[in-house]
Scaffold this motif. Sequence first.
Motif, mmCIF file in Angstrom:
data_model
loop_
_atom_site.group_PDB
_atom_site.id
_atom_site.type_symbol
_atom_site.label_atom_id
_atom_site.label_comp_id
_atom_site.label_asym_id
_atom_site.label_seq_id
_atom_site.Cartn_x
_atom_site.Cartn_y
_atom_site.Cartn_z
ATOM 1 N N HIS A 8 -1.012 -15.846 17.397
ATOM 2 C CA HIS A 8 -0.492 -15.512 16.074
ATOM 3 C C HIS A 8 1.035 -15.532 16.023
ATOM 4 C CE1 HIS A 8 0.276 -13.533 12.383
ATOM 5 N NE2 HIS A 8 0.487 -12.351 12.906
ATOM 6 N N VAL A 50 -4.238 -8.143 11.103
ATOM 7 C CA VAL A 50 -5.594 -7.671 10.804
ATOM 8 C C VAL A 50 -6.586 -8.225 11.816
ATOM 9 C CG1 VAL A 50 -7.496 -7.866 9.169
ATOM 10 C CG2 VAL A 50 -5.204 -7.377 8.334
ATOM 11 N N ALA A 51 -6.418 -9.506 12.155
ATOM 12 C CA ALA A 51 -7.322 -10.134 13.117
ATOM 13 C C ALA A 51 -7.269 -9.412 14.456
ATOM 14 C CB ALA A 51 -6.954 -11.606 13.284
ATOM 15 N N THR A 98 -10.631 0.629 4.057
ATOM 16 C CA THR A 98 -9.176 0.496 3.966
ATOM 17 C C THR A 98 -8.564 -0.085 5.234
ATOM 18 O OG1 THR A 98 -9.193 2.427 2.535
ATOM 19 C CG2 THR A 98 -7.075 1.800 3.420
ATOM 20 N N THR A 99 -9.159 0.210 6.391
ATOM 21 C CA THR A 99 -8.539 -0.244 7.644
ATOM 22 C C THR A 99 -9.471 -1.166 8.441
ATOM 23 O OG1 THR A 99 -9.387 1.616 8.940
ATOM 24 C CG2 THR A 99 -7.250 1.930 7.866
ATOM 25 N N PRO A 100 -8.870 -2.064 9.225
ATOM 26 C CA PRO A 100 -9.650 -2.907 10.139
ATOM 27 C C PRO A 100 -10.490 -2.064 11.100
ATOM 28 C CG PRO A 100 -7.361 -3.653 10.045
ATOM 29 C CD PRO A 100 -7.426 -2.367 9.280
ATOM 30 N N ARG A 153 0.823 -1.204 0.000
ATOM 31 C CA ARG A 153 0.000 0.000 0.000
ATOM 32 C C ARG A 153 0.870 1.272 0.000
ATOM 33 N NH1 ARG A 153 -2.657 3.495 3.891
ATOM 34 N NH2 ARG A 153 -4.434 4.364 2.779
ATOM 35 N N ASN A 157 -6.230 -13.265 6.494
ATOM 36 C CA ASN A 157 -5.040 -14.032 6.112
ATOM 37 C C ASN A 157 -3.821 -13.503 6.852
ATOM 38 O OD1 ASN A 157 -4.749 -11.627 4.834
ATOM 39 N ND2 ASN A 157 -4.311 -12.472 2.813
ATOM 40 N N SER A 158 -4.087 -12.771 7.917
ATOM 41 C CA SER A 158 -3.000 -12.135 8.644
ATOM 42 C C SER A 158 -3.421 -11.951 10.091
ATOM 43 C CB SER A 158 -2.716 -10.776 8.018
ATOM 44 O OG SER A 158 -2.420 -9.827 9.013
ATOM 45 N N GLY A 159 -2.545 -12.362 10.993
ATOM 46 C CA GLY A 159 -2.842 -12.187 12.407
ATOM 47 C C GLY A 159 -3.007 -10.725 12.781
ATOM 48 N N ILE A 182 -10.877 -10.030 5.197
ATOM 49 C CA ILE A 182 -9.927 -9.253 4.401
ATOM 50 C C ILE A 182 -9.961 -9.719 2.958
ATOM 51 C CG2 ILE A 182 -7.917 -10.719 4.859
ATOM 52 C CD1 ILE A 182 -6.366 -7.920 5.055
ATOM 53 N N SER A 183 -9.839 -8.764 2.070
ATOM 54 C CA SER A 183 -9.908 -9.049 0.643
ATOM 55 C C SER A 183 -8.519 -9.271 0.068
ATOM 56 C CB SER A 183 -10.546 -7.852 -0.048
ATOM 57 O OG SER A 183 -10.406 -7.949 -1.439
ATOM 58 N N PRO A 191 -6.757 -3.191 2.290
ATOM 59 C CA PRO A 191 -5.821 -2.140 2.698
ATOM 60 C C PRO A 191 -5.385 -1.224 1.549
ATOM 61 C CG PRO A 191 -5.141 -4.262 3.577
ATOM 62 C CD PRO A 191 -6.231 -4.533 2.591
ATOM 63 N N SER A 192 -5.612 -1.645 0.314
ATOM 64 C CA SER A 192 -5.226 -0.782 -0.805
ATOM 65 C C SER A 192 -6.441 -0.245 -1.556
ATOM 66 C CB SER A 192 -4.305 -1.550 -1.761
ATOM 67 O OG SER A 192 -3.049 -1.763 -1.170
#
Lengths: 401, 401
Positions: free
Chosen positions: A184, B240-241, B377-379, A102, B236-238, B310-311, B356-357
């Motif tokens: 994680h 973001v979770a 864009t953000t969590p 990004r 797909n990412s800790g 998440i996309s 995020p993008s």
Amino acid sequence: MALVVVPARFVPGVFQDLADIGTKGAVVITSGFSEAGEEGKKLIEDIKKIADGHTRFIGPNCMGVTSSEAKLSALMIPFLHDSGEVAFISQSGGYGLQLYIRASAMGVGVGKFVSSGNESDLKGWNYLEYFGQDDDTKIITMYIEGLKNGRKWYEAAKEVTKKKPIVAIKVGVTAEGSKAAASHTGSIAGSDKVYDAAFRQAGVIRAYDSAEMFDYVKGLLYSPLPQGKNIAIVSNSGGVAVETADRLIQNGLKVPTFSEEAQAEIQELIPGFGNAKNPVDLTATLNMNSFLNVPDIVLKQPEIHGMITISLGTSIIKTMFPDVADEDLTGMYTWINNTLLSTYKKYDKPVIVIDPSADVAGESAKILEAARVPVYTTPERAADVMGVLYRRKLYLDKVNA
Amino acid sequence: MALVVVPARFVPGVFQDLADIGTKGAVVITSGFSEAGEEGKKLIEDIKKIADGHTRFIGPNCMGVTSSEAKLSALMIPFLHDSGEVAFISQSGGYGLQLYIRASAMGVGVGKFVSSGNESDLKGWNYLEYFGQDDDTKIITMYIEGLKNGRKWYEAAKEVTKKKPIVAIKVGVTAEGSKAAASHTGSIAGSDKVYDAAFRQAGVIRAYDSAEMFDYVKGLLYSPLPQGKNIAIVSNSGGVAVETADRLIQNGLKVPTFSEEAQAEIQELIPGFGNAKNPVDLTATLNMNSFLNVPDIVLKQPEIHGMITISLGTSIIKTMFPDVADEDLTGMYTWINNTLLSTYKKYDKPVIVIDPSADVAGESAKILEAARVPVYTTPERAADVMGVLYRRKLYLDKVNA
């Protein structure tokens, strides 16, 4: 340097081989260590014994590392910024990688990216110390789930921030979030208030979400610091002026009334129902003369230390001239922005621009940002960034006193 | 309807003419009344006497009004959304117009826009009542500098929010900001805490910046409300979770552990070092099977009321396949998103997507949004919107009890 991607149970064997041939560094992408129960914890202890300081390693459970300078992208997904003055240390692998990508699309160059993973050997403070003394790195960013050695990190950060800014986001602020972090990367998130205090004392700039972090970076990278707290607002809308003034005040800054002389000079360029006091309201008449010339009057005032202004962004220009061809519109906002840029660059003062459509119609904003004038979508973010710049100036004054 | 754009001193004469011919409505764009000192204040009093309830008017000191349905754009700058279920009442003219244009670029249709200016005759609460009973309007947004009749506004808002959401931003929260507002539209900003309490009691959703406001609108417009507080996170990412879980908890929501059966079903699709409990960590292996099929397992759980996921946005897909031609990449994310959309739409539960993008490479996000799945864009923003939806559900339960 070795890049280790074999399954967890084979990693100790690989490290034995590395020790035998004297390899000094490794990146361990493999997962399944301290984040994955007792067996994984034993495995990583074995690896640390074999490596024993001779083979220092990044990870495990990480996405890898990049260096634009070395043309190295040792990531799970091949990607590399062309160049960049920002270093990014991320405990989150997948999301860290997304933020790295990004930043590139935002035009912020991240020259060095480390996905630090479980930090079983090299830790956040090691990277901080390294980037702190790396001349190519002007700003360090960190995505922190939990620190492995808080005291060492604090000591390293405190030294580094005297030379260059550190912008960090700390996630895992609730018990549930912390739990997710533990599963994680095996990090313990710790009390959020402790982090807040440590960041402040070490001069680390805290961002509260991931978009905010790179927005702060953009401001710090592009902009000189304000030498005082007096900020001018130049807007074509009272609403923007109010939102910006509110947020500047909340950031400890001031929006002082201009001198009588300056007011008179501005008043000549704007309609009678405008406002020449500060915030300047150019009014919605969109008079090009006022739009192009008021910023110079404002910035030349010695008691004014910075300016926030609104852009005639792509969306508004397109809307004003619905019948003009796209390439002529491009010519128009290129000319407007270049004219303004010559004013903005005359003074060593921060100029921050608000373009409410920058995220959905960014052509005009890109011209300003290519010339290193930061552009944000909202008045709030623009004012927060001015606050970040001002607090950085105060911090440098304190540590240099 | 008359559109009045003559200088202030001529406006009373125009109103005399309108009274003579029996014109029932007017929009007064002209500035120079209560925001411009004693003389202006006298002028507007004269106008009100002449109009005397027979000629109701919008403004003065405003940008005008639009109705997509009536194909009317009575604005200073010609612009009109094709259609839209959102009404937008803005005390800020210039910035209101910019937000109106931005909403269009975001894909949020604002069918009716009123720049209400000084509100010397028609006031915020009049517009609220009107849009409240307008069947084409599903959501009402307001940009408030200061209310002219707080009690009437409160009573109107309280009735309207039983039928449709009101999302409002209130600016002028500091003394300086209020001062700027007063010089701008002659509004008195009032204590921010009073507004906060009144908004809450009237069921009005408060946004704290202008980007936030339309982000909330997007969620409310596109998404069903969660029928309870249990939210699943698929990432797909800790990192973001963790960010998402943190913010959901802060919004009063829960991220409960799935049943053993659901966990087993998910575990079959993800690597051993992933997490099947909730948040689900698909891991950064980017396995398409897990990415496309885990959401269905999650959403079909009866105790789960909504999902944040998440996309694989445009940026990440481009990065994964650097050698694939652009049109093939477009095909790829079109196919991925359409496959996911068929799952998201199977259940009457809110699905909110993080990309995020999205703001810098929005092609993939646009596919989801065209199908009315909100993307942020953000969590943090994604979780805040889930909070807005949940509080709206609680509010409706309360008023319908």
